[in-house]
Design a protein around this motif. Structure first.
Motif, PDB file in Angstrom:
ATOM      1  N   ILE A   1       0.848  -1.193   0.000  1.00  0.00           N
ATOM      2  CA  ILE A   1       0.000   0.000   0.000  1.00  0.00           C
ATOM      3  C   ILE A   1       0.883   1.242   0.000  1.00  0.00           C
ATOM      4  O   ILE A   1       2.084   1.162   0.266  1.00  0.00           O
ATOM      5  N   LEU A   2       0.279   2.379  -0.302  1.00  0.00           N
ATOM      6  CA  LEU A   2       0.972   3.663  -0.227  1.00  0.00           C
ATOM      7  C   LEU A   2       0.251   4.555   0.775  1.00  0.00           C
ATOM      8  O   LEU A   2      -0.958   4.465   0.966  1.00  0.00           O
ATOM      9  N   ILE A   3       1.015   5.432   1.414  1.00  0.00           N
ATOM     10  CA  ILE A   3       0.535   6.190   2.567  1.00  0.00           C
ATOM     11  C   ILE A   3       0.512   7.685   2.239  1.00  0.00           C
ATOM     12  O   ILE A   3       1.380   8.200   1.525  1.00  0.00           O
ATOM     13  N   GLY A   4      -0.478   8.381   2.801  1.00  0.00           N
ATOM     14  CA  GLY A   4      -0.545   9.837   2.706  1.00  0.00           C
ATOM     15  C   GLY A   4       0.217  10.489   3.847  1.00  0.00           C
ATOM     16  O   GLY A   4       0.725   9.826   4.752  1.00  0.00           O
ATOM     17  N   LEU A   5       0.260  11.815   3.829  1.00  0.00           N
ATOM     18  CA  LEU A   5       1.012  12.537   4.846  1.00  0.00           C
ATOM     19  C   LEU A   5       0.436  12.338   6.245  1.00  0.00           C
ATOM     20  O   LEU A   5       1.138  12.512   7.240  1.00  0.00           O
ATOM     21  N   ASN A   6      -0.839  11.949   6.341  1.00  0.00           N
ATOM     22  CA  ASN A   6      -1.474  11.762   7.643  1.00  0.00           C
ATOM     23  C   ASN A   6      -1.256  10.377   8.227  1.00  0.00           C
ATOM     24  O   ASN A   6      -1.818  10.029   9.258  1.00  0.00           O
TER      25      ASN A   6
ATOM     26  N   ASP B   1       7.299  20.116   7.198  1.00  0.00           N
ATOM     27  CA  ASP B   1       6.467  18.940   7.467  1.00  0.00           C
ATOM     28  C   ASP B   1       6.226  18.102   6.220  1.00  0.00           C
ATOM     29  O   ASP B   1       6.023  16.886   6.308  1.00  0.00           O
ATOM     30  N   ALA B   2       6.250  18.719   5.050  1.00  0.00           N
ATOM     31  CA  ALA B   2       6.098  17.953   3.809  1.00  0.00           C
ATOM     32  C   ALA B   2       7.414  17.299   3.397  1.00  0.00           C
ATOM     33  O   ALA B   2       7.423  16.329   2.636  1.00  0.00           O
ATOM     34  N   LYS B   3       8.508  17.828   3.902  1.00  0.00           N
ATOM     35  CA  LYS B   3       9.827  17.306   3.545  1.00  0.00           C
ATOM     36  C   LYS B   3      10.359  16.321   4.572  1.00  0.00           C
ATOM     37  O   LYS B   3      11.503  15.875   4.472  1.00  0.00           O
ATOM     38  N   SER B   4       9.536  15.984   5.556  1.00  0.00           N
ATOM     39  CA  SER B   4       9.981  15.101   6.632  1.00  0.00           C
ATOM     40  C   SER B   4       8.848  14.156   6.994  1.00  0.00           C
ATOM     41  O   SER B   4       7.784  14.597   7.415  1.00  0.00           O
ATOM     42  N   SER B   5       9.063  12.857   6.839  1.00  0.00           N
ATOM     43  CA  SER B   5       8.018  11.873   7.141  1.00  0.00           C
ATOM     44  C   SER B   5       8.623  10.580   7.646  1.00  0.00           C
ATOM     45  O   SER B   5       9.714  10.185   7.231  1.00  0.00           O
ATOM     46  N   LEU B   6       7.884   9.926   8.538  1.00  0.00           N
ATOM     47  CA  LEU B   6       8.119   8.532   8.903  1.00  0.00           C
ATOM     48  C   LEU B   6       6.765   7.845   8.822  1.00  0.00           C
ATOM     49  O   LEU B   6       5.829   8.217   9.531  1.00  0.00           O
TER      50      LEU B   6
ATOM     51  N   GLU C   1       8.186  12.179  18.853  1.00  0.00           N
ATOM     52  CA  GLU C   1       8.104  13.330  17.957  1.00  0.00           C
ATOM     53  C   GLU C   1       6.826  13.245  17.124  1.00  0.00           C
ATOM     54  O   GLU C   1       6.529  12.213  16.520  1.00  0.00           O
ATOM     55  N   MET C   2       6.064  14.332  17.061  1.00  0.00           N
ATOM     56  CA  MET C   2       4.757  14.337  16.411  1.00  0.00           C
ATOM     57  C   MET C   2       4.810  14.079  14.912  1.00  0.00           C
ATOM     58  O   MET C   2       3.831  13.635  14.312  1.00  0.00           O
ATOM     59  N   GLN C   3       5.939  14.361  14.261  1.00  0.00           N
ATOM     60  CA  GLN C   3       6.014  14.160  12.812  1.00  0.00           C
ATOM     61  C   GLN C   3       6.294  12.700  12.455  1.00  0.00           C
ATOM     62  O   GLN C   3       6.310  12.348  11.273  1.00  0.00           O
TER      63      GLN C   3
ATOM     64  N   LEU D   1      -2.161   7.489   7.072  1.00  0.00           N
ATOM     65  CA  LEU D   1      -3.118   6.484   6.614  1.00  0.00           C
ATOM     66  C   LEU D   1      -2.943   6.232   5.124  1.00  0.00           C
ATOM     67  O   LEU D   1      -2.195   6.947   4.447  1.00  0.00           O
ATOM     68  N   GLU D   2      -3.643   5.225   4.605  1.00  0.00           N
ATOM     69  CA  GLU D   2      -3.517   4.927   3.178  1.00  0.00           C
ATOM     70  C   GLU D   2      -3.874   6.134   2.331  1.00  0.00           C
ATOM     71  O   GLU D   2      -4.831   6.872   2.623  1.00  0.00           O
ATOM     72  N   ALA D   3      -3.096   6.348   1.274  1.00  0.00           N
ATOM     73  CA  ALA D   3      -3.352   7.455   0.365  1.00  0.00           C
ATOM     74  C   ALA D   3      -4.654   7.220  -0.385  1.00  0.00           C
ATOM     75  O   ALA D   3      -5.002   6.086  -0.723  1.00  0.00           O
ATOM     76  N   LYS D   4      -5.369   8.292  -0.641  1.00  0.00           N
ATOM     77  CA  LYS D   4      -6.631   8.188  -1.362  1.00  0.00           C
ATOM     78  C   LYS D   4      -6.393   7.825  -2.824  1.00  0.00           C
ATOM     79  O   LYS D   4      -5.322   8.078  -3.378  1.00  0.00           O
ATOM     80  N   ASP D   5      -7.395   7.238  -3.425  1.00  0.00           N
ATOM     81  CA  ASP D   5      -7.259   6.779  -4.810  1.00  0.00           C
ATOM     82  C   ASP D   5      -7.038   7.924  -5.792  1.00  0.00           C
ATOM     83  O   ASP D   5      -6.443   7.736  -6.843  1.00  0.00           O
TER      84      ASP D   5
END
Length: 762
Positions: free
Chosen positions: A514-519, A554-559, A635-637, A521-525
């Motif tokens: 699957i692929l994930i969104g910034l939140n 925040d868009a340039k940093s994700s886990l 960390e919240m991010q 959860l799974e990215a929307k279709d």
């Protein structure tokens, strides 16, 4: 008599009673839009439980109307003050207070209002006991008239914004055009049409009154295309020190010229002596700035390009022959005569326009391509022959490159230039000798961002400095410069992606995940997916530590527990994830260090990779890496969540300390962390947070929770009748706020120093 306990209660009851009789299609959101008690048709309303001083309340209304004027919003003709519990309303006309409305007020509108001298009210409506009064009040509230105001420098930007919103196809001449030049479009402020009900015609013969605001009066597209190059007066004057250092470098017997190809209205040159101005050659590509500059400085400087306005000078709001990126300008004979003279020293003194068309600001407006006309210029086409990559996306860089390509030709020539430091620090656009420089706060350049702008004096010789030092100055509320601070700038060479991103293969990899969104959860279709849905049992998650700078961090940093839909990161392995965590930690720096000296100066780098990898291999960094792990867990991010994906797999957050359903990878590794008092406080507070979360109705005992999942799914809220936030689980929210404070302190104390030591941050 009524008996309301709160003003909000009475206000809502008033609107519930009267709105259906005035306009049932209006909602409270339509009325309550500007931090006042409501604008209904042409009426400003102000509610009080009990009115004790009519003049004080009237002055509060005057302040509200002043704010409306400054925002470019119509000023209601009527003022209605409502005494809720007495069920009485008082009517005033705003035109009687126009002089006061056209002043600027600081602080809250409800503060310091005693002592205002107003005229007697014109009518009083005892709407609680007199039916005739009710009908008169309804008739008044149905009125939709407004008081005309005068345009001045305090409100013109607001009215310009409103004009371009009302007329999306309008250009600058449609708003401020006059009849003083060859091009005689008469703009809205001088002959109101769209705002005929709201403003008086502006009678100023020229636009000199608005000289410091001309960049903010451009239409939206022109703002993006031209960029912003306003310079605050205090900074302009300080940069004159660098200009005078450049003048001191002029060889004895030489003439010299000071060239500013993007002078705007000439505010960078204000404060120069008549002698210094007599050496200036100024140009600006925007027509109305050109006219103001001619009026203010035309008789004092050596040349303005073009020298006089011709019938064809005006070209769609721009000035023919003044485009500094055109071949025509590069070969301009007025300037060329000095460049070709070996006995003339060239000094460029500029605040180039800043427009980065790959920025989110451009993309949100859908104007990326439209506002990139400069990318098709002669100078950009020549620059592309020597320079490649993202450096070409910044309009300011084109000015800087062309300065050294076409103007700086002797060792004693100089360039004094304003720009973010990245052109030298990470893009390596300039390799000339740094002679001196200052750091200024970008917020004061007609922006809303605290960030570092460098103004540097470059010489004509080549130099290979790896670090430079700037004197940093903010602007105090009184307009004066702050005390100087030392602002070092060090070059960055390698990116995280080239030195640290995981590039090895996974043994059992497949592309049915699957692929994930910034939140988390799974990215929307409906989102555009740029990577394949990879999966492996060896995969811990997906990390993004993108970009050298901290724009939109925040868009340039994700886990995330699986691949991010738009990529720009790498899949993290379970067997070596610890050594990757410093990248994530470094990517959070600006969120915990928001001083203006940090953004646009401190950047991420992979320059210390060899030393870091060696020390990781030796075990020297074992404890620090576990400190990075502890930080990452709280960390919240870190948006890793636990859930079942559409591929049928159960994705568990392994980078958290929730062991309710068994140990996580993080909890196992944190057993080896030697905990001091700081670590113990964070772990204890995490346990408080998790315990409180478990008491809520939203908690799911089958899930493994990290901080972000608790925040997103349990720390929820709503707005009450007074518009205040109410937390559904106050104990969870309180525990989370305390944890955030501990995390910030821990990060700056235990994580940041080593990030700089190993050059993850420079």
């Amino acid at each position: 008599m009524a008996n309301y306990n709160t003003e909000r209660e009475g206000q809502l009851d008033f609107f519930k009673t009267f709105l259906p009789l005035i306009n049932p299609n209006l909602s409270l959101d339509d009325i309550l839009a500007d931090d006042n008690d409501g604008v209904l048709n042409g009426n400003l309303l102000e509610f009080k439980l009990r009115v004790n001083d009519l003049n004080a309340v009237l002055f509060q209304c005057v302040k509200y109307m002043s704010a409306l004027r400054i925002k470019g919003k119509p000023v209601p003709a009527n003022v209605i003050i409502v005494d809720l519990n007495a069920e009485q309303a008082y009517f005033y006309r705003s035109v009687d207070y126009l002089t006061d409305i056209e002043k600027v007020y600081e602080g809250g509108a409800s503060k310091a209002n005693v002592g205002f001298i107003g005229q007697p009210y014109l009518e009083k409506y005892a709407y609680g006991a007199d039916q005739l009064a009710v009908t008169k009040l309804i008739a008044r509230l149905k009125q939709n008239e407004f008081t005309q105001i005068h345009i001045d420098e305090n409100c013109i930007v607001g009215w310009a914004t409103a004009f371009y919103k009302a007329v999306p196809t309008a250009r600058k001449e449609d708003f401020i055009g006059d009849d003083t030049g060859k091009h005689k479009t008469i703009g809205e402020i001088r002959n109101p049409s769209v705002f005929a009900e709201y403003i008086y015609p502006y009678t100023g013969a020229t636009n000199v009154k608005f000289q410091y605001l001309m960049d903010k009066l451009n239409d939206t597209l022109q703002k993006k295309n031209l960029g912003a190059f306003y310079t605050p007066e205090a900074y302009a004057e300080k940069s004159h020190e660098l200009l005078r250092m450049a003048i001191d470098r002029v060889p004895t017997g030489n003439d010299y010229v000071i060239i500013d190809r993007c002078a705007g209205t000439g505010n960078l040159e204000k404060g120069l002596t008549d002698e210094e101005l007599s050496h200036c050659i100024l140009s600006t590509v925007e027509y109305y700035e050109y006219k103001v500059m001619q009026e203010i400085l035309g008789s004092k400087v050596r040349h303005i390009i073009p020298p006089v306005e011709a019938a064809d000078t005006f070209q769609a709001g721009l000035v023919k022959g003044a485009d500094a990126l055109s071949k025509e300008f590069v070969e301009n004979p007025i300037i060329k005569q000095y460049i070709d003279d070996p006995n003339c020293t060239i000094i460029l003194f500029e605040n180039p326009p800043y427009a980065e068309t790959t920025s989110l600001e451009h993309q949100r407006t859908g104007a990326g391509k439209k506002s990139s006309a400069w990318k098709r210029s002669f100078v950009v086409s020549e620059m592309k022959k020597q320079v490649k990559g993202a450096v070409l996306n910044d309009l300011g860089n084109v000015f800087i490159w062309s300065a050294f390509e076409y103007y700086i030709r002797q060792s004693t020539d100089s360039y004094v230039v304003y720009s973010p430091v990245k052109y030298w620090k990470s893009q390596h656009l300039v390799d000339n000798e740094f002679l001196a420089g200052f750091a200024f706060n970008r917020r004061h350049f007609h922006t809303n961002i605290d960030a570092c702008i460098m103004v540097a004096l470059w010489g004509g010789d080549v130099c290979s400095d790896e670090s430079i030092n700037l004197e940093g100055f903010d602007i105090e509320p009184d307009g004066n410069l702050s005390k100087p601070v030392s602002v070092p700038v060090n070059k960055v060479h390698d990116l995280f992606s080239t030195k640290y991103y995981e590039k090895g293969q996974f043994a059992d990899e497949s592309f049915d995940g699957i692929l994930i969104g910034l939140n988390g959860l799974e990215a929307k279709d409906d989102v555009k997916k740029r990577i394949k849905p990879f999966y492996s049992d060896e995969m811990l998650g997906y990390m993004v530590a993108d970009s050298v700078g901290f724009d939109n961090p925040d868009a340039k940093s994700s886990l995330l527990v699986a691949g991010r839909y738009n990529g720009n990161g790498f899949y993290v392995r379970k067997d070596n994830y610890l050594e990757k965590l410093p990248m994530f930690c470094a990517s959070r720096y600006i969120n915990y260090n928001r001083e203006w000296t940090e953004r646009a100066r401190i950047m991420k780098s992979g320059d210390g990779a060899d030393r870091f990898n060696a020390d990781v291999s030796s075990g020297k960094l074992d404890q620090w890496l576990r400190k990075c792990l502890l930080f990452t867990c709280v960390e919240m991010q870190n948006h890793m969540r636990t859930f079942t994906g559409s591929d049928g797999r159960f994705y568990r957050n392994e980078l958290c300390m929730d062991t309710t359903n068994g140990e996580t990878l993080a909890s196992e590794d944190l057993k080896q962390l030697v905990c001091g008092e700081d670590e113990k406080r964070i772990i204890a507070q995490w346990n408080v947070l998790l315990d409180e979360a478990k008491k809520t109705a939203e908690y799911d005992s089958n899930l493994t929770y990290g901080v972000y999942q608790i925040f997103a799914e349990i720390d929820t809220s709503y707005k009450d009748d007074e518009g205040k936030t109410v937390w559904n689980n106050l104990e969870v929210h309180s525990a989370l706020q305390t944890l955030k404070t501990l995390v910030k302190d821990y990060y700056n104390k235990e994580i940041v120093p080593m990030l700089f030591e190993y050059e993850f941050l420079k």
